[in-house]
Design an enzyme around this catalytic site. Structure first.
Site, PDB file in Angstrom:
ATOM      1  N   LYS A 107       0.866  -1.188   0.000  1.00 66.63           N
ATOM      2  CA  LYS A 107       0.000   0.000   0.000  1.00 66.63           C
ATOM      3  C   LYS A 107       0.888   1.218   0.000  1.00 66.63           C
ATOM      4  CE  LYS A 107      -4.475   0.255   0.624  1.00 66.63           C
ATOM      5  NZ  LYS A 107      -5.379  -0.613  -0.014  1.00 66.63           N
ATOM      6  N   GLY A 219     -20.757   6.020   3.009  1.00 68.72           N
ATOM      7  CA  GLY A 219     -19.869   6.482   1.949  1.00 68.72           C
ATOM      8  C   GLY A 219     -20.612   6.580   0.632  1.00 68.72           C
ATOM      9  N   GLY A 221     -18.467   7.019  -2.353  1.00 66.08           N
ATOM     10  CA  GLY A 221     -17.350   7.011  -3.306  1.00 66.08           C
ATOM     11  C   GLY A 221     -17.534   5.863  -4.283  1.00 66.08           C
ATOM     12  N   ASN A 222     -16.448   5.496  -4.932  1.00 67.69           N
ATOM     13  CA  ASN A 222     -16.510   4.488  -5.994  1.00 67.69           C
ATOM     14  C   ASN A 222     -17.048   3.138  -5.505  1.00 67.69           C
ATOM     15  OD1 ASN A 222     -15.790   3.556  -8.725  1.00 67.69           O
ATOM     16  ND2 ASN A 222     -14.343   2.291  -7.601  1.00 67.69           N
TER      17      ASN A 222
HETATM   18  N1  GLU Z   1      -7.166  -0.171  -3.347  1.00 65.33           N
HETATM   19  C1  GLU Z   1      -7.902  -1.388  -3.589  1.00 65.33           C
HETATM   20  C2  GLU Z   1      -7.922  -2.263  -2.357  1.00 65.33           C
HETATM   21  O1  GLU Z   1      -7.756  -1.832  -1.250  1.00 65.33           O
HETATM   22  C3  GLU Z   1      -7.417  -2.092  -4.832  1.00 65.33           C
HETATM   23  C4  GLU Z   1      -5.987  -2.463  -4.824  1.00 65.33           C
HETATM   24  C5  GLU Z   1      -5.491  -2.938  -6.174  1.00 65.33           C
HETATM   25  O2  GLU Z   1      -6.287  -3.022  -7.094  1.00 65.33           O
HETATM   26  O3  GLU Z   1      -4.304  -3.226  -6.266  1.00 65.33           O
HETATM   27  O4  GLU Z   1      -8.182  -3.429  -2.451  1.00 65.33           O
END
Ligand code: GLU
Length: 428
Positions: A107, A219, A221-222
């Site tokens: 992350k 939320g 959002g997306n």
């Molecule tokens: N940010 C998204 C998650 O927390 C997707 C991560 C990704 O696609 O690599 O799962």
């Protein structure tokens, strides 16, 4: 904004320790998996539109890459901390593992508030992030993606910076790109749709038709929007959503008992999912305090905003009618609140299973990008459904067979796979 004394990484480690106990993992494997393998901390100098230079803090944490290249999103958030990024990176490892895709967990983040950055500033910030970590990320080592307050345009700027520096085309370096520029059809929908695929399976097991159910969503959002879209396609009724109000620096809940209209609310929300409360009131929505989403008389609660939302302070406000909590966000429930939910025998579909649809589709995008051959949307969504359904069924069967909660079962399955990969490679 006092909160944040709560440490997300400690919560993630506590969950991991419990799984390690259940699995009777040896000491070295425990020590190895409870910490990230690598982390990068850096500064990003940003030339602001007014001619000044401001310095931003950026991070990338690679928790584990035994099962494949590290994978995970990049968040832009003013309250970002390294411990939050560590927790989220660890959860990505469990997420790719429970979904059984050949990737690890990572992350990234930048402490910033994109509400207050122009598009040009955001572009330079994205490019600056890549410049600082280019030696440590790449299509075969660590593949970023969008997350909270980052989007397809940010990913494309990052890809472009990577390709300019390397002098090569690497569409598989980053996922969540715009369709037509290396993105996959269905990626935008994937996380929210994935949440609802797990809800659909849970309802099937409970023998409840989706059309007889109601839901409340935190939320807009997306993740929340596409969860609502698929749930409404299954004829479920969403009676309440909440969203962050940037002007008032607090959130509000928007309730309509006959069911919210997704297009209507989308048309009065900004690009971060903030709903205009005056316009919502004009359209007949009851504008309620931020936490009201959690107190609704519904069958399903979907926290799809940020971490640390269902806590000891509010867990008792959840109605007795609620049967399922599907965690669309990462880490929305604190370990203490989770215990209270278990005591109430509430069925919780844990975050890294419920919201795995995003990274599953990212994996499809990575595969398509590396081949430079792109699938039709139906093919992507069909494959997403198959992966999410089998991950759900595996966790649910394991939970029943071993009398575990869904979270415990998901942990045992995923940690076991990662531990095995580390052993197979001879690391531990
Ligand atoms: N940010 C998204 C998650 O927390 C997707 C991560 C990704 O696609 O690599 O799962």
């Amino acid at each position: 904004m006092e909160k944040k004394t709560y440490n997300l990484f400690e919560a993630a480690q506590k969950q991991f320790d419990h799984a390690a106990e259940l699995l009777e993992l040896d000491g070295a494997t425990r020590d190895f998996l409870r910490m990230p393998m690598r982390e990068y901390h850096f500064t990003i100098p940003l030339h602001m539109d007014d001619g000044k230079v401001k310095i931003f803090r950026g991070f990338r944490v690679q928790h584990n890459d035994a099962r494949g290249p590290a994978k995970g999103g990049i968040r832009f958030h003013p309250l970002e901390t390294i411990d939050t990024v560590r927790a989220l990176a660890m959860w990505m490892t469990w997420k790719t593992s429970v979904a059984n895709i050949p990737l690890g967990g990572a992350k990234g983040g930048v402490i910033c508030d994109p509400h207050h950055l122009s598009l040009g500033e955001q572009e330079r910030l994205c490019r600056g992030w890549i410049r600082q970590v280019i030696k440590n990320v790449g299509p075969y080592s660590d593949v970023p993606a969008p997350d909270v307050m980052t989007n397809a345009q940010h990913m494309l700027w990052m890809l472009d910076e990577y390709e300019v520096i390397t002098g090569e085309r690497h569409p598989g370096f980053i996922t969540g790109k715009p369709v037509g520029m290396g993105g996959s059809l269905g990626r935008r929908e994937a996380t929210g749709y994935g949440v609802i695929i797990t809800v659909r399976e849970a309802l099937r097991e409970m023998g409840i038709p989706p059309e007889d159910t109601t839901a409340s969503v935190q939320g807009f959002g997306n993740v929340a929007k596409y969860a609502i879209e698929l749930y409404q396609k299954m004829e479920g009724k969403v009676v309440c959503v909440s969203s962050w109000d940037e002007n008032d620096q607090c959130s509000y809940s928007f309730q309509k008992k006959e069911g919210i209209d997704l297009n209507e609310l989308s048309s009065i929300s900004d690009s971060f999912g903030g709903i205009d409360k005056e316009k919502a009131a004009d359209l007949g929505y009851a504008v309620l305090p931020g936490e009201a989403w959690l107190e609704q008389e519904v069958d399903i609660l979907i926290p799809a905003a940020l971490e640390d939302q269902i806590t000891c302070e509010n867990v008792d406000k959840i109605s007795k009618r609620v049967k399922i909590i599907a965690e669309g966000a990462n880490g929305p429930t604190t370990p203490e609140a989770d215990e209270a939910l278990n005591q109430k025998e509430l069925f919780v579909i844990p975050d890294f299973l419920a919201n795995a649809g995003g990274v599953v589709c990212s994996y499809f995008e990575q595969v398509q990008s590396n081949m430079n051959y792109f699938w039709e949307k139906d093919e992507v969504l069909g494959k997403l459904d198959a992966k999410m359904t089998s991950a759900y069924v595996a966790v649910s069967d394991f939970a029943k067979a071993h009398k575990l909660t869904m979270r415990e079962a998901a942990y045992v399955i995923s940690v076991n796979r990662v531990a095995q990969a580390c052993r197979d490679r001879g690391w531990v």
